[in-house]
Design an enzyme around this catalytic site. Sequence first.
Site, PDB file in Angstrom:
ATOM      1  N   ARG A   1     103.627 -20.880 -25.797  1.00 24.88           N
ATOM      2  CA  ARG A   1     103.785 -21.245 -23.753  1.00 24.88           C
ATOM      3  C   ARG A   1     102.404 -19.917 -23.416  1.00 24.88           C
ATOM      4  O   ARG A   1     102.357 -19.314 -22.370  1.00 24.88           O
ATOM      5  CB  ARG A   1     105.366 -19.669 -23.757  1.00 24.88           C
TER       6      ARG A   1
ATOM      7  N   LYS B   1      90.211 -25.112 -15.675  1.00 22.91           N
ATOM      8  CA  LYS B   1      90.913 -26.792 -16.056  1.00 22.91           C
ATOM      9  C   LYS B   1      91.120 -26.449 -16.826  1.00 22.91           C
ATOM     10  O   LYS B   1      89.943 -26.997 -18.101  1.00 22.91           O
ATOM     11  CB  LYS B   1      90.850 -27.692 -14.913  1.00 22.91           C
TER      12      LYS B   1
ATOM     13  N   GLU C   1      76.431 -33.189 -13.441  1.00 28.36           N
ATOM     14  CA  GLU C   1      76.700 -32.019 -12.779  1.00 28.36           C
ATOM     15  C   GLU C   1      76.002 -30.763 -11.546  1.00 28.36           C
ATOM     16  O   GLU C   1      77.114 -30.481 -10.610  1.00 28.36           O
ATOM     17  CB  GLU C   1      78.286 -31.249 -13.484  1.00 28.36           C
TER      18      GLU C   1
ATOM     19  N   LYS D   1      79.953 -23.937  -9.265  1.00 28.57           N
ATOM     20  CA  LYS D   1      80.924 -23.568  -9.213  1.00 28.57           C
ATOM     21  C   LYS D   1      82.265 -22.542  -8.792  1.00 28.57           C
ATOM     22  O   LYS D   1      82.890 -22.150  -8.519  1.00 28.57           O
ATOM     23  CB  LYS D   1      81.452 -24.237 -10.429  1.00 28.57           C
TER      24      LYS D   1
ATOM     25  N   GLU E   1      92.918 -26.488  -6.740  1.00 30.07           N
ATOM     26  CA  GLU E   1      92.700 -27.015  -5.915  1.00 30.07           C
ATOM     27  C   GLU E   1      93.633 -27.561  -5.087  1.00 30.07           C
ATOM     28  O   GLU E   1      93.459 -29.134  -4.823  1.00 30.07           O
ATOM     29  CB  GLU E   1      92.549 -28.675  -6.706  1.00 30.07           C
TER      30      GLU E   1
ATOM     31  N   ARG F   1      88.130 -26.400  -3.414  1.00 30.21           N
ATOM     32  CA  ARG F   1      87.928 -27.070  -4.798  1.00 30.21           C
ATOM     33  C   ARG F   1      87.616 -28.799  -4.868  1.00 30.21           C
ATOM     34  O   ARG F   1      86.768 -28.868  -6.101  1.00 30.21           O
ATOM     35  CB  ARG F   1      88.544 -26.586  -5.919  1.00 30.21           C
TER      36      ARG F   1
ATOM     37  N   ASN G   1      84.701 -32.416  -7.313  1.00 25.15           N
ATOM     38  CA  ASN G   1      85.390 -33.728  -7.978  1.00 25.15           C
ATOM     39  C   ASN G   1      83.733 -35.148  -6.954  1.00 25.15           C
ATOM     40  O   ASN G   1      85.058 -36.776  -7.410  1.00 25.15           O
ATOM     41  CB  ASN G   1      86.306 -34.235  -7.459  1.00 25.15           C
TER      42      ASN G   1
ATOM     43  N   HIS H   1      83.684 -38.569  -9.003  1.00 23.94           N
ATOM     44  CA  HIS H   1      84.301 -38.339 -10.356  1.00 23.94           C
ATOM     45  C   HIS H   1      85.687 -39.319  -9.966  1.00 23.94           C
ATOM     46  O   HIS H   1      85.853 -39.652 -11.343  1.00 23.94           O
ATOM     47  CB  HIS H   1      84.977 -36.767 -10.660  1.00 23.94           C
TER      48      HIS H   1
ATOM     49  N   HIS I   1      85.477 -41.621 -13.084  1.00 23.66           N
ATOM     50  CA  HIS I   1      86.783 -41.244 -14.681  1.00 23.66           C
ATOM     51  C   HIS I   1      86.904 -42.770 -14.579  1.00 23.66           C
ATOM     52  O   HIS I   1      87.419 -43.372 -15.565  1.00 23.66           O
ATOM     53  CB  HIS I   1      88.081 -40.348 -13.727  1.00 23.66           C
TER      54      HIS I   1
ATOM     55  N   HIS J   1      80.235 -38.316 -20.045  1.00 20.76           N
ATOM     56  CA  HIS J   1      81.204 -38.485 -18.509  1.00 20.76           C
ATOM     57  C   HIS J   1      79.752 -38.462 -17.750  1.00 20.76           C
ATOM     58  O   HIS J   1      79.818 -38.395 -16.899  1.00 20.76           O
ATOM     59  CB  HIS J   1      81.245 -37.001 -19.149  1.00 20.76           C
TER      60      HIS J   1
END
Length: 363
Positions: A123, A145, A187, A229, A239, A243, A247, A250, A254, A267
């Site tokens: 956990r 993330k 990025e 960032k 997000e 935030r 993206n 992306h 993606h 990427h």
Amino acid sequence: MSLAKWPKIEVTADKPYPIFLGSSLKELGDYIHLRFEDLEHILIISHQVVADLYAEPLKQGLLDYRVDQLIVPAGETEKSLERLSQLTTAALSWEADRKTLVIALGGGVIGDLAGFFASVFMRGIRLIQVPTTLLAQVDSSIGGKVAVNHPAGKNILGAFYPPQAVWTDFSTLESLPWEEVENGLAESIKHALIADRDLFEFFEKEEKRIKQREKSIWSEMVTRSSAVKVKIVSQDEREQGVRALLNLGHSFGHALETEMNYRGITHGQGVSIGIMAATYLANAKGLMTIEEVDRIKRLLNSFGLPIMIKEQDPQALLQRMQADKKNQGGRKILILPKGIGHAIVSKECTDSEILAAWQKVIS
């Protein structure tokens, strides 16, 4: 010894944590000694190439702890539930417990995978990100993330799990092949496009010195890009608002990575093509001029980043975008540049507009 010894910037979200910039791997042990009084066991998760280069300098400061090292094969496809299960089995065999500290030593894949493992093992156990690539240093290690992939899309299974710290040693960038540098540059240029026009001009002005890997320029580039960032994540950790701007490129990138099964494209290359698709879409919607489009195209080209992809089906890529995590109620939510240095969240992009943007980046 004081924690003030190491230069840092702070993510000031619900669970604040420091990002140490330009600190030596050998000194991470000193920080750990100061920070964690109850620590006995450390689990380092890395790729073989990275471990061969940097595990020993890191371990020099960890002699007072029981340290185990787990090597994961390279590649985006390793971000899987199967690999997560194997990490769990190995950690249990080494008697990892709730006080174990995970050190993610590597690039974005390791940061995502090791971070997600730390978030779910018993956990949640402690995590320090040690990014060794430009992409990880300026982007993926910052913001908490963590995720693994699913056949339906990239990073579908994940969590927001802030690390205890991010430890960035600029010297690890010296060993990077240029293809890995490109991942980070994509990025960093994205950061400039969404929030820092001056940083965009820095990339234009310092192209030659960046390519020559001048240490002072790379240090400035990582620090300035990281600051973008950090500022955004500190405002919106989960997000729910600003935030999402991170993206940019992306949703397109993606979809392309997933359609190509994470092979034949990195990427950063996906993000670069995605930035161009978003830029063409922004131009079509009157958010930026053709001169600004050309300027973005020139900058990406100058660093060898692709702006087109061959032999892809726009309709299939559009379908892949259905799984994007930003979508709401079946509507595609896209991040579009608004000039250079600003971006917006657009909820009004039609499928025909998105297809037209795809067609402009497919040769």
